[in-house]
Design a protein around this motif. Structure first.
Motif, mmCIF file in Angstrom:
data_model
loop_
_atom_site.group_PDB
_atom_site.id
_atom_site.type_symbol
_atom_site.label_atom_id
_atom_site.label_comp_id
_atom_site.label_asym_id
_atom_site.label_seq_id
_atom_site.Cartn_x
_atom_site.Cartn_y
_atom_site.Cartn_z
ATOM 1 N N PHE A 131 9.310 0.818 3.055
ATOM 2 C CA PHE A 131 9.580 0.937 4.487
ATOM 3 C C PHE A 131 10.219 -0.319 5.061
ATOM 4 C CE2 PHE A 131 8.007 0.348 8.888
ATOM 5 C CZ PHE A 131 8.596 1.446 9.480
ATOM 6 N N GLU A 151 6.637 -3.690 2.166
ATOM 7 C CA GLU A 151 5.730 -2.761 2.840
ATOM 8 C C GLU A 151 6.105 -1.326 2.487
ATOM 9 O OE1 GLU A 151 4.944 -1.394 7.407
ATOM 10 O OE2 GLU A 151 4.998 -3.561 7.016
ATOM 11 N N ARG A 189 4.978 2.933 2.712
ATOM 12 C CA ARG A 189 4.226 3.962 3.411
ATOM 13 C C ARG A 189 3.948 5.112 2.442
ATOM 14 N NH1 ARG A 189 5.184 3.230 9.046
ATOM 15 N NH2 ARG A 189 4.893 0.978 9.364
ATOM 16 N N THR A 235 3.570 8.792 1.006
ATOM 17 C CA THR A 235 4.180 10.091 1.312
ATOM 18 C C THR A 235 3.548 11.207 0.490
ATOM 19 O OG1 THR A 235 5.907 9.781 -0.359
ATOM 20 C CG2 THR A 235 6.399 9.025 1.878
ATOM 21 N N ARG A 248 -1.485 9.862 1.400
ATOM 22 C CA ARG A 248 -1.112 9.845 2.815
ATOM 23 C C ARG A 248 -2.313 9.974 3.740
ATOM 24 N NH1 ARG A 248 3.926 13.362 5.266
ATOM 25 N NH2 ARG A 248 4.071 12.286 7.269
ATOM 26 N N GLU A 280 -2.902 3.802 5.230
ATOM 27 C CA GLU A 280 -1.862 3.601 6.244
ATOM 28 C C GLU A 280 -0.613 3.013 5.595
ATOM 29 O OE1 GLU A 280 -1.580 4.285 9.348
ATOM 30 O OE2 GLU A 280 -3.605 4.691 10.093
ATOM 31 N N GLU A 281 -0.822 2.009 4.758
ATOM 32 C CA GLU A 281 0.309 1.357 4.111
ATOM 33 C C GLU A 281 -0.159 0.575 2.894
ATOM 34 O OE1 GLU A 281 1.880 -1.071 7.255
ATOM 35 O OE2 GLU A 281 0.617 -2.770 6.726
#
Length: 258
Positions: free
Chosen positions: A155, A176, A178, A180, A184, A188-189
């Protein structure tokens, strides 16, 4: 007329010029940056105290709730000592030095460039800047491919001031991701920081858990929702597939999410 030319040269008019030509402008951290510095004399003879080369990048630092960009010199290379450059003389000086292993990758908008300058007394120093593409080391590529196989999408990439994690320099480069895929609903990350050395790659991974209910909100409020993983890869790991490394990373993530 000669005095007038010297005066003009002192303010950069008719002064010596420098042009750096890189053999290649795309390297991985730890590889050798090489090329030639082309010097062209101006209207008058000039003494050059030294020719310096800096590898430079930028990082962000938060000050008074504002983010500011700061310059960081990753390496200084002195090419030569004092020389005298005659009027209109053309001189070529080769150079070669290793790019620091901690050099950030030029992903996103992260700049890395080589600044070459001539140190001339009582005159404006002529200079030249050349941008360098810094691509991932093969061990970094293994990790990035493995993480994406697990369903994480890159990201953001940036360099942030961090005196705790920063070693040689006052910043680290953060990758960073994310989630998918299957993570998920639980994360959060995912953030990754690389520490590359000559024969190994240390990976620092931060997992930011997604808050669930009242206790999840408390964990998030007190930063208890963050989990950390550290592991190291060596040159022999280059023979492992990205899927094998992804499997090992997944085991570490699941252990932290129990």
């Amino acid at each position: 007329m000669s005095m007038f030319k010297k005066l003009l040269a002192s303010v950069g008019i008719g002064s010596a010029q420098v042009d750096t030509r890189l053999e290649q402008d795309s390297l991985a951290p730890g590889e050798v940056l090489s090329g030639e510095v082309h010097l062209t004399g101006g209207d008058v003879a000039q003494e050059i105290d030294e020719i310096y080369m800096y590898v430079i990048t930028h990082y962000e630092r938060e000050t008074n709730n504002n983010k500011v960009k700061e310059e960081c010199v990753l390496l200084k290379h002195r090419l030569t000592e004092r020389i005298v450059l005659s009027p209109r003389e053309h001189r070529v000086l080769p150079f070669a030095f290793r790019l620091p292993y901690e050099t950030p990758l030029t992903m996103g908008r992260q700049p890395v460039y080589l600044r070459t300058g001539l140190d001339i007394k009582n005159a404006i120093d002529p200079g030249d800047s050349d941008y360098i593409e810094v691509r991932p080391h093969p061990l970094m590529t293994k990790v990035l491919d493995a993480v994406q196989q697990l369903g994480f999408q890159l990201f953001k990439v940036d360099c942030e001031y961090n005196r705790h994690l920063g070693k040689t320099y006052p910043f680290v480069q953060e990758f960073e991701f994310r989630p998918t895929g299957s993570y998920r609903s639980r994360l959060e990350e995912l953030e990754i920081v690389f520490f590359l050395r000559e024969d190994s790659l240390e990976v620092f991974m931060e997992l930011d858990k997604r808050a669930r209910g009242f206790f999840g909100a408390l964990e998030e409020a007190f930063s208890l929702d963050e989990r950390f993983v550290r592991f190291r890869l060596h040159q022999e790991d280059l023979h492992r597939t990205a899927s094998e490394i992804a499997g090992a990373i997944e085991q570490m993530i699941r252990k932290q999410l129990r």
